[in-house]
Design an enzyme around this catalytic site. Structure first.
Site, PDB file in Angstrom:
ATOM      1  N   ILE A  19      -4.469  -5.647   4.248  1.00  0.00           N
ATOM      2  CA  ILE A  19      -5.425  -6.561   4.864  1.00  0.00           C
ATOM      3  C   ILE A  19      -6.755  -5.861   5.133  1.00  0.00           C
ATOM      4  O   ILE A  19      -7.834  -6.445   4.958  1.00  0.00           O
ATOM      5  CB  ILE A  19      -4.838  -7.156   6.154  1.00  0.00           C
ATOM      6  CG1 ILE A  19      -3.604  -7.996   5.831  1.00  0.00           C
ATOM      7  CG2 ILE A  19      -5.870  -8.000   6.883  1.00  0.00           C
ATOM      8  CD1 ILE A  19      -3.860  -9.144   4.881  1.00  0.00           C
ATOM      9  N   HIS A  53       0.717  -9.502  -0.034  1.00  0.00           N
ATOM     10  CA  HIS A  53      -0.533  -8.956   0.496  1.00  0.00           C
ATOM     11  C   HIS A  53      -0.979  -7.722  -0.290  1.00  0.00           C
ATOM     12  O   HIS A  53      -2.173  -7.530  -0.544  1.00  0.00           O
ATOM     13  CB  HIS A  53      -0.368  -8.617   1.974  1.00  0.00           C
ATOM     14  CG  HIS A  53      -0.253  -9.819   2.858  1.00  0.00           C
ATOM     15  ND1 HIS A  53       0.329  -9.794   4.101  1.00  0.00           N
ATOM     16  CD2 HIS A  53      -0.664 -11.104   2.672  1.00  0.00           C
ATOM     17  CE1 HIS A  53       0.287 -11.007   4.635  1.00  0.00           C
ATOM     18  NE2 HIS A  53      -0.315 -11.808   3.793  1.00  0.00           N
ATOM     19  N   THR A  74       2.005  -0.780   5.022  1.00  0.00           N
ATOM     20  CA  THR A  74       1.362  -1.323   3.828  1.00  0.00           C
ATOM     21  C   THR A  74       0.694  -2.663   4.106  1.00  0.00           C
ATOM     22  O   THR A  74      -0.311  -2.998   3.477  1.00  0.00           O
ATOM     23  CB  THR A  74       2.387  -1.489   2.700  1.00  0.00           C
ATOM     24  OG1 THR A  74       3.429  -2.377   3.140  1.00  0.00           O
ATOM     25  CG2 THR A  74       3.013  -0.153   2.329  1.00  0.00           C
ATOM     26  N   ASP A  75       1.244  -3.441   5.049  1.00  0.00           N
ATOM     27  CA  ASP A  75       0.679  -4.756   5.338  1.00  0.00           C
ATOM     28  C   ASP A  75      -0.705  -4.632   5.959  1.00  0.00           C
ATOM     29  O   ASP A  75      -1.665  -5.283   5.525  1.00  0.00           O
ATOM     30  CB  ASP A  75       1.631  -5.501   6.275  1.00  0.00           C
ATOM     31  CG  ASP A  75       1.593  -7.010   6.060  1.00  0.00           C
ATOM     32  OD1 ASP A  75       1.020  -7.452   5.049  1.00  0.00           O
ATOM     33  OD2 ASP A  75       2.158  -7.738   6.890  1.00  0.00           O
ATOM     34  N   ASP A  76      -0.835  -3.812   7.005  1.00  0.00           N
ATOM     35  CA  ASP A  76      -2.150  -3.609   7.608  1.00  0.00           C
ATOM     36  C   ASP A  76      -3.115  -2.992   6.614  1.00  0.00           C
ATOM     37  O   ASP A  76      -4.292  -3.371   6.554  1.00  0.00           O
ATOM     38  CB  ASP A  76      -2.025  -2.707   8.836  1.00  0.00           C
ATOM     39  CG  ASP A  76      -1.659  -3.483  10.088  1.00  0.00           C
ATOM     40  OD1 ASP A  76      -2.565  -3.979  10.760  1.00  0.00           O
ATOM     41  OD2 ASP A  76      -0.459  -3.609  10.370  1.00  0.00           O
TER      42      ASP A  76
END
Length: 622
Positions: A366, A437, A361-363
């Protein structure tokens, strides 16, 4: 310095920084910075080649030179630059050097052996280091704890199953369950008595030879079934580059496990032996590093954001190429995350380019933020990709309103009840930085995902620390979590006068260094007095500036941080930093991202430049 002078310096700074960053784009369209980690990874690489009989590791001498160069004046090796000597890391470095022919009588080796004893010796090491000692007959297998291979047979609806472990942990649990069950040993004729004492008697187990390894006694039918399923699980998940999970440790352990199960002729092992060289990165001057992973997706998305912020046009060829490269890496297949979200269509992005089954989920957040400031409306392919990504991201929300990195609603508490050395290392609950994020990415989507954004904001507000900060799981540490949370709250429309925002802003000001910048040491994960404290760095100063500006802050204290960035830019146009500001896992696995001091200052300087251009707020800088 007047506002006019500072604005001129910022513009000049951004011009050279943009040119330098553009020059580092690959022909394929991506950016990929170095990832520095503790030398245990370098040691793993060399020891795995020796254990599996793969011959001399590619660039092995350059890797050895790197390990030697990282030794501290006290004789050991730390987990991060400037940190204290770590016993496990020191033992791993010592093993690798001795196995590769370093004589024990050299002054640096005598100093290392003495330091190992001062730190508690092999008995004080982590399980991963004890594993390597056992593999070479230097320690007992009884001291190596791991879950049994039957873990792969547990049903998903039972009390516990493999999918309750973190995504990265599954790629360690499965191969290690095989290795610790079969307990192979490749005895070494090198005398390690200076650190291990007299060699302990080797316990029964298969000897590691070029022939197929077999257990000393036939396993039970259930154990045989579990081992076979573990092998199948690994083969099913091997990536196109020959690795597993995009990480060096998972690849090395999978190679050993499949070598045990299938012998040296195992096709998956052959492919992995070729692919593992991709983790080795030359550093010049006869040095090479073995990286724990490679993150071009993360680096490319951040670079795209930074370049757009610095004024590079949407249709610049470099940006078009970068967007096209990222679009080609959106996952279209279901991964293990689907065990918790069976009805959710795929659409995320992974950290690594070859990893197509473990998006995070973080990538994804972003990448979506990088696409947000782009021509999505005029590009149907980009628009469809953004919609898929947002749908997948929103669908990965946990029941409590937060987001974890890889999975949704895993039964973390059940895993934590297991008698493991550190259950936190194998679980993936929601964290403030990841949730922030995701909230920021979904808030940019408009009203479609507004309910999820509101729940995420409430989750963040509940998780704020009493002093006003937020913990950072994937970046160091409270500076990372706090700045991410403030940017998310601002994007979601939270009033800048909200008590949580004011408390966080005041906490950040309380951590500003005398030189005007900000920095936080990895020791903050273990020692409270280091919270938000440390040597000033370009990336962490930029995080704070960007967050404070997003919350409406202005004034001399921000100008001091900006001046620090301007005064520490190198003639090349880039910034460099020695401290480790990234985190793979708190304390035990710090990371130094080569991309961070390249991209984050651009975001901060542009944000500050915009405030100077606003006549309504310019007076606040005087």
């Amino acid at each position: 310095m007047s506002d006019t002078e500072r604005a001129a310096r910022i513009s000049a700074s951004l011009d050279v920084a943009v040119a330098a960053l553009l020059s580092e784009q690959s022909p394929e369209g991506c950016w990929e910075g170095d990832l520095d980690n503790k030398v245990s990874v370098d040691a793993h690489h060399l020891l795995a080649h020796r254990f599996l009989g793969l011959g001399q590791a590619a660039q092995g001498e350059a890797v050895l030179a790197w390990i030697r160069g990282e030794q501290t004046a006290t004789g050991g090796w730390p987990n991060f630059a400037g940190g204290p000597d770590d016993v496990s890391t020191t033992v791993m470095a010592y093993l690798a050097l001795r196995m590769e022919g370093e004589p024990p009588g050299l002054p640096r080796m005598r100093a290392a052996a003495e330091r190992i004893h001062q730190l508690g010796g092999p008995a004080a090491c982590r399980t991963s280091t004890r594993l390597w000692l056992a593999l070479f007959g230097l320690g007992p297998w009884s001291e190596v704890k791991a879950l049994p291979p039957e873990i792969v047979l547990l049903p998903s609806r039972g009390p516990l199953c493999l999918d309750d472990f973190a995504d990265w942990a599954r790629y360690l649990v499965v191969p290690l369950s095989v290795i610790t069950t079969l307990r192979p040993v490749r005895p070494t004729d090198i005398d390690f008595s200076e650190i291990c004492g007299p060699h302990p008697p080797v316990q029964h187990g298969p000897r590691a030879t070029a022939a197929r390894l077999r257990a000393s006694a036939p396993p039970s039918p259930l154990r045989a079934r579990a081992l076979a399923r573990a092998g199948a699980w690994l083969r099913e998940r091997q990536q196109s580059d020959g690795g597993w999970n995009g990480t060096h440790s998972a690849t090395v352990y999978a190679m050993i496990a499949l070598h045990l199960l299938g012998g040296p002729g195992e096709e998956a092992v052959r492919r992995a032996a070729e692919g593992v060289t991709g983790f080795v990165r030359p550093r010049g001057e006869g040095l090479s590093r073995v990286q724990f992973s490679r993150g071009p997706v993360w680096d490319t998305a951040l670079s795209l954001m930074a370049l757009r912020a610095a004024g590079v046009e949407h249709d610049h060829p470099a940006l078009r190429k970068a967007r096209g490269w990222l679009l080609g890496l959106q996952t279209r297949d279901r991964g293990d995350w689907g065990a918790h979200r069976p009805g959710l269509p795929p659409g995320g992005w992974s950290f690594q380019s070859a990893n197509r089954i473990s998006p995070d989920t973080d990538d994804t957040a972003i990448v979506l933020c990088a696409f947000q400031d782009g021509p999505a409306g005029n590009d149907p392919l980009l628009r469809a990709a953004v919609e898929r990504g947002r749908r997948w991201l929103a669908g990965m929300e946990w029941r409590d309103g937060g987001w974890a990195a890889f999975d949704a609603d895993a039964r973390v508490r059940r895993v934590l009840r297991l008698p493991l050395h550190d259950g936190r290392a194998v679980t993936d609950p929601p964290t403030a930085d990841v949730t922030a994020h995701v909230v920021e990415a979904l808030a940019q989507a408009g009203p479609e995902h507004a309910p999820a954004v509101r729940r995420g904001v409430r989750w963040l507000l509940r998780r704020q620390e009493p002093d006003g900060s937020w913990f950072g799981q994937w970046g160091c540490n409270y500076l990372y979590g706090t700045t991410a949370a403030l940017c998310a709250l601002a994007t979601a429309g939270t009033d800048r006068g909200h008590a949580a925002v004011r408390n966080a802003v005041n906490w950040l000001y309380s951590r500003q260094n005398d030189d005007g910048g900000w920095g936080e040491d990895q020791r903050s994960y273990r020692y409270g007095e280091w919270s938000g404290r440390g040597e000033t760095t370009a990336s962490q100063t930029a995080w704070v500036l960007h967050a404070l500006i997003a919350t409406g802050e202005r004034g001399r204290r921000l100008a001091a941080g900006v001046d620090w960035l301007l005064n520490h830019q190198e003639p090349s146009g880039l910034w460099r930093e020695t401290p480790y500001t990234g985190t793979g896992f708190p304390w035990d696995a710090p990371i130094r991202y080569g991309s961070y001091p390249r991209v984050f200052p651009l975001l901060a300087l542009d944000a500050y430049r915009r405030t100077l251009a606003d006549p309504e707020v310019a007076a606040a800088h005087r």
